[in-house]
Design a protein around this motif. Structure first.
Motif, mmCIF file in Angstrom:
data_model
loop_
_atom_site.group_PDB
_atom_site.id
_atom_site.type_symbol
_atom_site.label_atom_id
_atom_site.label_comp_id
_atom_site.label_asym_id
_atom_site.label_seq_id
_atom_site.Cartn_x
_atom_site.Cartn_y
_atom_site.Cartn_z
ATOM 1 N N LEU A 163 -77.514 20.793 -63.859
ATOM 2 C CA LEU A 163 -76.088 20.479 -63.981
ATOM 3 C C LEU A 163 -75.251 21.283 -63.002
ATOM 4 C CD1 LEU A 163 -75.316 20.023 -67.760
ATOM 5 C CD2 LEU A 163 -75.252 18.345 -65.973
ATOM 6 N N ARG A 164 -75.688 22.524 -62.677
ATOM 7 C CA ARG A 164 -74.921 23.350 -61.745
ATOM 8 C C ARG A 164 -74.879 22.699 -60.365
ATOM 9 N NH1 ARG A 164 -77.802 27.833 -62.122
ATOM 10 N NH2 ARG A 164 -76.634 28.440 -63.949
ATOM 11 N N PHE A 166 -75.615 19.526 -59.610
ATOM 12 C CA PHE A 166 -74.996 18.207 -59.703
ATOM 13 C C PHE A 166 -73.475 18.300 -59.738
ATOM 14 C CE2 PHE A 166 -73.374 15.263 -63.045
ATOM 15 C CZ PHE A 166 -73.352 14.129 -62.283
ATOM 16 N N ALA A 167 -72.950 19.185 -60.619
ATOM 17 C CA ALA A 167 -71.494 19.222 -60.804
ATOM 18 C C ALA A 167 -70.789 19.792 -59.583
ATOM 19 C CB ALA A 167 -71.145 20.049 -62.039
ATOM 20 N N ASN A 168 -71.406 20.764 -58.911
ATOM 21 C CA ASN A 168 -70.773 21.313 -57.716
ATOM 22 C C ASN A 168 -70.646 20.265 -56.627
ATOM 23 O OD1 ASN A 168 -70.005 24.225 -57.378
ATOM 24 N ND2 ASN A 168 -71.853 24.412 -58.576
ATOM 25 N N THR A 196 -86.442 33.646 -59.163
ATOM 26 C CA THR A 196 -86.286 34.735 -60.122
ATOM 27 C C THR A 196 -86.988 34.415 -61.432
ATOM 28 O OG1 THR A 196 -84.105 35.014 -59.139
ATOM 29 C CG2 THR A 196 -84.573 36.285 -61.082
ATOM 30 N N ILE A 240 -74.337 27.407 -50.479
ATOM 31 C CA ILE A 240 -74.385 28.369 -51.586
ATOM 32 C C ILE A 240 -75.201 27.800 -52.733
ATOM 33 C CG2 ILE A 240 -72.968 29.469 -53.350
ATOM 34 C CD1 ILE A 240 -72.608 30.924 -50.895
ATOM 35 N N GLN A 241 -74.967 26.513 -53.055
ATOM 36 C CA GLN A 241 -75.681 25.948 -54.200
ATOM 37 C C GLN A 241 -77.173 25.798 -53.909
ATOM 38 O OE1 GLN A 241 -74.508 25.786 -57.155
ATOM 39 N NE2 GLN A 241 -72.633 26.586 -56.267
ATOM 40 N N MET A 272 -82.933 30.532 -55.389
ATOM 41 C CA MET A 272 -82.968 31.924 -55.837
ATOM 42 C C MET A 272 -83.259 31.994 -57.328
ATOM 43 S SD MET A 272 -82.461 34.245 -53.737
ATOM 44 C CE MET A 272 -82.224 35.982 -53.642
ATOM 45 N N LEU A 273 -82.592 31.147 -58.135
ATOM 46 C CA LEU A 273 -82.818 31.182 -59.577
ATOM 47 C C LEU A 273 -84.229 30.746 -59.908
ATOM 48 C CD1 LEU A 273 -79.489 29.873 -61.062
ATOM 49 C CD2 LEU A 273 -80.444 32.122 -61.265
ATOM 50 N N ILE A 322 -81.635 22.445 -67.806
ATOM 51 C CA ILE A 322 -80.368 21.728 -67.930
ATOM 52 C C ILE A 322 -79.292 22.414 -67.096
ATOM 53 C CG2 ILE A 322 -78.601 21.021 -69.568
ATOM 54 C CD1 ILE A 322 -80.798 20.843 -71.657
ATOM 55 N N SER A 323 -79.212 23.754 -67.205
ATOM 56 C CA SER A 323 -78.150 24.436 -66.456
ATOM 57 C C SER A 323 -78.440 24.430 -64.958
ATOM 58 C CB SER A 323 -77.965 25.857 -66.965
ATOM 59 O OG SER A 323 -79.019 26.673 -66.560
ATOM 60 N N TYR A 326 -78.910 27.815 -51.964
ATOM 61 C CA TYR A 326 -79.410 29.183 -52.066
ATOM 62 C C TYR A 326 -79.570 29.575 -53.530
ATOM 63 C CZ TYR A 326 -79.402 34.245 -51.482
ATOM 64 O OH TYR A 326 -79.712 35.560 -51.528
ATOM 65 N N VAL A 327 -78.556 29.224 -54.358
ATOM 66 C CA VAL A 327 -78.580 29.629 -55.758
ATOM 67 C C VAL A 327 -79.711 28.925 -56.499
ATOM 68 C CG1 VAL A 327 -77.300 29.332 -57.886
ATOM 69 C CG2 VAL A 327 -76.203 30.366 -55.947
ATOM 70 N N LEU A 342 -70.898 16.969 -56.959
ATOM 71 C CA LEU A 342 -70.074 15.833 -57.396
ATOM 72 C C LEU A 342 -68.592 16.163 -57.306
ATOM 73 C CD1 LEU A 342 -70.084 13.003 -58.672
ATOM 74 C CD2 LEU A 342 -69.927 14.106 -60.867
#
Lengths: 244, 85
Positions: free
Chosen positions: A181-182, A184-186, A234, A223-224, A230-231, A177-178, A226-227, A188
């Motif tokens: 949503l991260r 999507f929201a960035n 990890t 950035i998003q 990356m997540l 979910i996170s 990459y994140v 949007l």
């Protein structure tokens, strides 16, 4: 089609996903939306690039030149990124992570070309995050014994006292979910701010929105991307564990 | 004041609620600032590890940003989807 797909040319605030035409299947009405069209454009561009890259690498020379340079640069960058996080087990995941990276990157950057970014639709980011979730737990069950997983899920307390187990289950379920949503929201929020500027300040919005495009589309999009990758890496390498 | 309908009142309250929801951006702002400050001092102590520090900082900041984005999503839903009308 001008007003529905193209974002920057519309006169009033236009941030929503629009249905272009509908069809009925099993008694439900489904819509082909702007997201589908933009996604199709992105996929066609990526397919064309892949075919061109494949052709370039078939005639690869010892000293790379031109287009071969670009392809080798991209592959080396993705290889380095995945191996830097996942170590030896990166070999098995570099294909998936690289594909997702390029797809999300081009989707985010498509806002520069007047499309509504496909990642600004929750229906695109949720499947990506669910794929990550499935990968995480498939690899957890593949590389760890059930006892290790149980100890992990009761982690702050000893394994014979599973008071913490429901909390850990919730935190595992919060991962997709996170993640979704991260992203999507960035994207949007960038889309909304650009739409507000182009529609409300249309008289004076001539050159300076370029700086905002550089921030919201290029910087934030990269950035998003990459994140997200990356997540995912990890979490997967946590699930695989140290011994591999 | 007598000619305000219920739907208009709900729209106005939704706008106020959207404004209140994005106050959630304060927390991630402070958190990201702390992360960037510590990353800057880490680069000052060990300039050779700059790329590692930058990627770790960006990852931590993106995770810290999530709670602020939830507030932003609530605001967007209140403004554009209007579930309460």
């Amino acid at each position: 089609m001008q007003g529905t797909i193209l974002l920057s040319s519309s006169s009033d605030i236009d941030i929503m996903v629009h249905g272009l035409f509908s069809y009925k299947l099993f008694g439900h009405t489904f819509w082909i939306t702007t997201t589908h069209v933009c996604l199709l454009i992105v996929i066609l561009v990526l397919t064309g690039f892949s075919i061109a890259a494949n052709r370039a690498m078939k005639h690869a020379s010892e000293v790379p030149s031109g287009f071969q340079n670009v392809v080798e640069l991209i592959v080396e960058m993705l290889d380095k990124m995945v191996h830097g996080v996942m170590g030896k087990s990166g070999d098995k995941f570099v294909n998936y992570i690289g594909t997702v990276f390029i797809f999300i990157l081009i989707s985010n950057l498509s806002g520069l070309f007047g499309l509504r970014p496909p990642t600004a639709d929750y229906g695109v980011t949720l499947p990506l995050a669910l794929l990550s979730f499935i990968l995480i737990h498939f690899n957890q069950f593949k590389y760890q014994t059930p006892k290790e997983i149980w100890t992990d899920m009761c982690s702050p307390l000893p394994p014979w006292l599973p008071i913490w187990f429901p909390i850990n289950v919730i935190s595992e379920l919060a991962v997709p979910i996170s993640l979704s949503l991260r992203l999507f929201a960035n994207i949007l929020s960038g889309t909304i701010i650009m739409a507000l500027i182009y529609s409300l300040l249309s008289k004076i919005a001539y050159f300076w929105p370029g700086a905002l495009h550089a921030y919201f589309d290029v910087f934030s999009g990269c950035i998003q991307t990459y994140v997200f990758c990356m997540l995912t890496m990890t979490y997967i390498s946590n699930a695989i564990g140290e011994e591999n | 004041m007598d000619n305000i309908t219920g739907a208009e009142l709900i729209r106005a309250c939704s706008a106020i609620g959207a404004g209140l929801a994005v106050i959630a951006g304060i927390g991630p702002g402070i958190g990201q600032g702390i992360a960037a400050g510590h990353a800057a001092s880490a680069v000052g102590r060990n300039p050779g590890a700059k790329s590692d520090i930058t990627s770790t900082m960006l990852l931590g900041q993106a995770v810290a940003e999530t709670t602020g984005l939830y507030g932003l999503l609530v605001a967007i839903l209140l403004m554009f989807v209007q579930p309460l009308k």
